[in-house]
Design a protein around this motif. Structure first.
Motif, short mmCIF file in Angstrom:
data_model
loop_
_atom_site.label_atom_id
_atom_site.label_comp_id
_atom_site.label_asym_id
_atom_site.label_seq_id
_atom_site.Cartn_x
_atom_site.Cartn_y
_atom_site.Cartn_z
N LEU A 95 3.59 6.79 13.25
CA LEU A 95 3.59 5.45 13.81
C LEU A 95 2.72 4.56 12.94
CD1 LEU A 95 4.03 3.28 16.02
CD2 LEU A 95 2.06 4.27 17.23
N VAL A 96 3.28 3.41 12.51
CA VAL A 96 2.54 2.42 11.72
C VAL A 96 2.43 1.15 12.55
CG1 VAL A 96 2.49 1.07 9.59
CG2 VAL A 96 3.39 3.41 9.56
N ASP A 97 1.20 0.80 12.91
CA ASP A 97 0.94 -0.37 13.73
C ASP A 97 0.28 -1.44 12.86
OD1 ASP A 97 0.83 -1.63 16.44
OD2 ASP A 97 -1.32 -1.61 16.02
N ILE A 113 -3.07 12.04 16.31
CA ILE A 113 -4.14 11.94 15.32
C ILE A 113 -4.20 10.50 14.83
CG2 ILE A 113 -4.98 12.71 13.07
CD1 ILE A 113 -3.47 15.33 13.51
N GLU A 114 -5.36 9.87 14.98
CA GLU A 114 -5.55 8.50 14.53
C GLU A 114 -6.20 8.52 13.15
OE1 GLU A 114 -4.40 6.04 16.13
OE2 GLU A 114 -4.14 6.73 18.19
N ILE A 115 -5.51 7.91 12.18
CA ILE A 115 -6.03 7.81 10.82
C ILE A 115 -6.90 6.56 10.71
CG2 ILE A 115 -5.39 7.61 8.37
CD1 ILE A 115 -4.71 10.30 9.65
N PRO A 116 -8.04 6.62 10.00
CA PRO A 116 -8.87 5.41 9.83
C PRO A 116 -8.04 4.24 9.30
CG PRO A 116 -10.05 7.33 9.03
CD PRO A 116 -8.67 7.79 9.37
N MET A 172 0.85 -1.18 0.00
CA MET A 172 0.00 0.00 0.00
C MET A 172 0.89 1.24 0.00
SD MET A 172 -1.29 0.49 3.95
CE MET A 172 -1.89 2.15 3.55
N ASN A 173 0.29 2.38 -0.29
CA ASN A 173 0.95 3.67 -0.20
C ASN A 173 0.57 4.30 1.13
OD1 ASN A 173 2.02 6.24 -0.50
ND2 ASN A 173 0.44 6.91 -1.96
N LEU A 174 1.53 4.42 2.02
CA LEU A 174 1.24 4.98 3.34
C LEU A 174 0.78 6.43 3.27
CD1 LEU A 174 4.17 3.56 5.52
CD2 LEU A 174 1.81 2.74 5.42
N VAL A 192 -4.30 -5.28 8.70
CA VAL A 192 -4.85 -4.00 9.16
C VAL A 192 -3.68 -3.07 9.46
CG1 VAL A 192 -6.32 -2.82 10.83
CG2 VAL A 192 -6.81 -5.20 10.18
N VAL A 193 -3.65 -1.94 8.76
CA VAL A 193 -2.57 -0.96 8.94
C VAL A 193 -3.16 0.26 9.64
CG1 VAL A 193 -0.81 0.45 7.81
CG2 VAL A 193 -1.42 -1.79 6.86
N ASN A 194 -2.75 0.46 10.88
CA ASN A 194 -3.22 1.60 11.68
C ASN A 194 -2.12 2.64 11.74
OD1 ASN A 194 -5.78 0.40 12.53
ND2 ASN A 194 -4.51 -1.02 13.71
N ILE A 195 -2.44 3.85 11.33
CA ILE A 195 -1.46 4.94 11.28
C ILE A 195 -1.83 6.01 12.31
CG2 ILE A 195 -0.46 6.76 9.85
CD1 ILE A 195 -0.87 5.00 7.42
N SER A 196 -0.84 6.41 13.09
CA SER A 196 -1.02 7.48 14.07
C SER A 196 -0.01 8.58 13.79
CB SER A 196 -0.83 6.95 15.50
OG SER A 196 -1.73 5.90 15.78
N LEU A 197 -0.44 9.81 13.86
CA LEU A 197 0.42 10.97 13.64
C LEU A 197 0.75 11.56 15.01
CD1 LEU A 197 -1.58 12.47 10.64
CD2 LEU A 197 0.21 10.72 10.61
N ILE A 198 2.02 11.48 15.38
CA ILE A 198 2.44 11.81 16.74
C ILE A 198 2.81 13.28 16.84
CG2 ILE A 198 3.91 11.13 18.65
CD1 ILE A 198 2.12 8.90 17.49
N ASN A 199 2.01 14.03 17.55
CA ASN A 199 2.31 15.43 17.86
C ASN A 199 2.68 15.53 19.34
OD1 ASN A 199 1.46 17.10 15.31
ND2 ASN A 199 -0.11 15.53 15.59
#
Length: 301
Positions: A238-240, A286-289, A223-225, A274-281
């Motif tokens: 963060l990629v979980d 921020i949790e991406i769907p 996939m394209n992150l 399942v690729v869960n992406i979080s943007l760490i501030n």
């Protein structure tokens, strides 16, 4: 008016204390100077007082404690490389370390608009454990005045932190291989590799994982992150990795007489990744769907 008088007297004070025209020219003609005229009238010079404000990115959140490292962790600003460029982008002055600026004091420049660029680290297309911090600012130099500029320096390349759920680790063997590329640089991660990938900013970051299920089925997911613009606009990511849980919870009664033989290894279930992406501030995440990726399909959701 009082402020103007103070600056004027301060400027005159410097001249009276021995900052002569020759000394100003010597400072002006420092490293990387592109000035053609060596005899610049000191009355046309202004001063730049530069302060760097480096800030380290927030740590990746733990499973239970939320964002860690919420307090600002200050980088050593004395190690930053500093460039001063004119409006056309021509290099006027540079300093190998900010410490040189602190030791030298006020920077003298002809009147005009300048760009200040401070950086720490090497900006490469792709590299492990290679953060790059940068701050860019502008200033206007006015004759006989000192411009005070504070430049904030933050992470300026893409930091990708990977984590794996227990369900993912239970579904696949430990020989999985992850490949990431921004189109110009490629990095490969294997099992138990703790190095952190960093990438130069681009419009996409392809993520490919080659895995083998515990039943022996070889699968590839891709996939394209950076499909989501919110992800591509952030630098601390963060990629979980997880899998869709099995839905069949009934116990296996075993084969009935006359049924075909069980499937050979390699012909079993193909899990959905399942690729869960979080943007760490620093103060929030921020949790991406979630992205649901099927084998051999790029960008499935």
């Amino acid at each position: 008016m009082k402020h103007t008088i103070y600056i004027t007297f301060l400027w005159i004070g410097w001249v009276m204390m021995g900052i002569t025209s020759c000394e100003l020219q010597k400072d002006l003609m420092g490293k990387g100077d592109n000035t053609d005229n060596p005899s610049i009238d000191p009355n046309l010079l202004g001063g730049l007082s530069l302060v760097l404000n480096p800030e380290k990115e927030a740590e990746v959140p733990s499973k239970t404690d939320g964002v860690s490292g919420s307090d600002i962790v200050v980088l050593d600003m004395n190690q930053f490389f500093v460039q001063i460029l004119d409006e056309e982008g021509e290099l006027i002055k540079y300093y190998n370390t900010y410490k040189e600026i602190e030791q030298g004091g006020t920077i003298f420049l002809p009147k005009g608009t300048y760009y200040i660029q401070a950086s720490l680290g090497d900006l490469v297309e792709a590299g492990f454990d290679m953060p790059y911090y940068e701050g860019i600012n502008t200033c206007v130099i006015t004759p006989k005045e000192v411009a005070s500029v504070i430049t904030k320096c933050v992470l300026a390349n893409k930091k990708i932190t990977l984590s794996y759920t227990d369900e993912f680790l239970a579904k696949f063997k430990s020989d999985y291989k992850i490949i990431m590329t921004n189109g110009a640089g490629v990095l490969t991660l294997g099992h138990n590799k703790t190095r952190v990938p960093y990438f130069k900013s681009s419009d996409r970051l392809d993520f490919i994982i080659h895995t083998t299920t515990v039943e022996g089925l070889d699968l590839t997911y891709s996939m394209n992150l950076f499909e989501d613009d919110d992800v591509s606009s952030h630098n601390n990511i963060l990629v979980d990795l997880d899998v869709v849980p099995d839905t069949d919870t009934k116990p296996d009664p075993g084969p009935d007489p006359g049924e075909p033989e069980p499937e050979e290894p390699g012909e079993g279930e193909q899990p959905t990744l399942v690729v869960n992406i979080s943007l760490i501030n620093r103060e929030y995440v921020i949790e991406i769907p979630s992205n649901f990726v099927n084998p051999d399909e790029g960008g499935g959701k």
